[in-house]
Design an enzyme around this catalytic site. Sequence first.
Site, mmCIF file in Angstrom:
data_model
loop_
_atom_site.group_PDB
_atom_site.id
_atom_site.type_symbol
_atom_site.label_atom_id
_atom_site.label_comp_id
_atom_site.label_asym_id
_atom_site.label_seq_id
_atom_site.Cartn_x
_atom_site.Cartn_y
_atom_site.Cartn_z
ATOM 1 N N ASN A 1 56.566 47.503 32.435
ATOM 2 C CA ASN A 1 57.156 48.831 32.652
ATOM 3 C C ASN A 1 57.569 49.098 34.094
ATOM 4 O OD1 ASN A 1 56.808 49.722 29.875
ATOM 5 N ND2 ASN A 1 54.625 49.692 30.334
ATOM 6 N N ASN B 1 51.162 43.414 41.247
ATOM 7 C CA ASN B 1 50.950 44.697 40.572
ATOM 8 C C ASN B 1 50.937 44.389 39.076
ATOM 9 O OD1 ASN B 1 50.878 47.198 39.410
ATOM 10 N ND2 ASN B 1 52.465 48.095 40.728
ATOM 11 N N HIS C 1 43.971 46.793 33.844
ATOM 12 C CA HIS C 1 42.818 47.443 33.231
ATOM 13 C C HIS C 1 42.330 46.734 31.969
ATOM 14 C CE1 HIS C 1 44.411 50.337 36.018
ATOM 15 N NE2 HIS C 1 45.473 50.564 35.271
ATOM 16 N N ASP D 1 41.245 35.375 35.606
ATOM 17 C CA ASP D 1 40.981 33.932 35.624
ATOM 18 C C ASP D 1 42.127 33.174 36.289
ATOM 19 O OD1 ASP D 1 38.594 34.390 34.339
ATOM 20 O OD2 ASP D 1 39.274 33.713 32.368
ATOM 21 N N HIS E 1 48.964 48.936 43.637
ATOM 22 C CA HIS E 1 49.358 49.965 42.669
ATOM 23 C C HIS E 1 50.146 51.035 43.408
ATOM 24 C CE1 HIS E 1 46.850 48.129 39.712
ATOM 25 N NE2 HIS E 1 45.896 48.063 40.623
ATOM 26 N N ILE E 2 51.251 51.430 42.814
ATOM 27 C CA ILE E 2 52.113 52.442 43.425
ATOM 28 C C ILE E 2 51.399 53.797 43.427
ATOM 29 C CG2 ILE E 2 54.296 53.698 43.104
ATOM 30 C CD1 ILE E 2 55.321 51.009 41.764
ATOM 31 N N SER E 3 50.851 54.155 42.279
ATOM 32 C CA SER E 3 50.111 55.413 42.166
ATOM 33 C C SER E 3 48.671 55.189 42.630
ATOM 34 C CB SER E 3 50.125 55.891 40.708
ATOM 35 O OG SER E 3 49.405 54.972 39.893
ATOM 36 N N ARG F 1 43.240 58.819 38.894
ATOM 37 C CA ARG F 1 43.862 59.028 37.581
ATOM 38 C C ARG F 1 42.808 58.888 36.466
ATOM 39 N NH1 ARG F 1 49.314 55.845 37.177
ATOM 40 N NH2 ARG F 1 49.474 57.209 35.344
ATOM 41 N N ARG G 1 41.764 53.814 34.120
ATOM 42 C CA ARG G 1 42.478 53.153 35.230
ATOM 43 C C ARG G 1 41.529 52.807 36.394
ATOM 44 N NH1 ARG G 1 48.017 53.818 33.698
ATOM 45 N NH2 ARG G 1 48.196 55.746 32.521
#
Length: 142
Positions: A10, A73, A79, A86, A99-101, A106, A110
């Site tokens: 995504n 990322n 998660h 591994d 991570h951007i956010s 959150r 997460r």
Amino acid sequence: MKLLILNGPNLNLLGVREPEIYGKQNYSDLCQLIEAHAAELGVEVEVRQTNHEGVLVDWIQQARGQFDGIVLNPAAYTHTSIALLDAVAAAGLPTVEVHISDVRRREAFRQISYVRAACVATITGHGLHGYLEAMDVLIHLK
Ligand code: DQA
């Protein structure tokens, strides 16, 4: 020095996907920022994105001997994926989780990151700039 920048599911939808969380800049803007920073640092960079967990595992495996470090990322696979943990542990390459956010602020699900245990650093919540900071971390390890 050659860095591999990997993006999970995504992240190709940046700019369109939940802009209030991930910002208005799109995936191509992200690639341009990374390439400009690589040029400033004088390092080579390759930026890739896939929606498929196994493809990320393949790319991490293939990075050994080809790259000096990985910026990862894993998106939602962060998660869920022991396979990515591994793969990073097996790669023998310094890897920075990005991570951007700010995943720390959150949902509870997460807060879990499987890959983190195999990473040299984690940068979360710094927007697209976090990728550039991750590159800085990797070049200073050398
Ligand atoms: C993300 C955070 C993840 O929780 C989420 O599933 C993503 C993107 C981030 O960059 O903030 O897809 O990794």
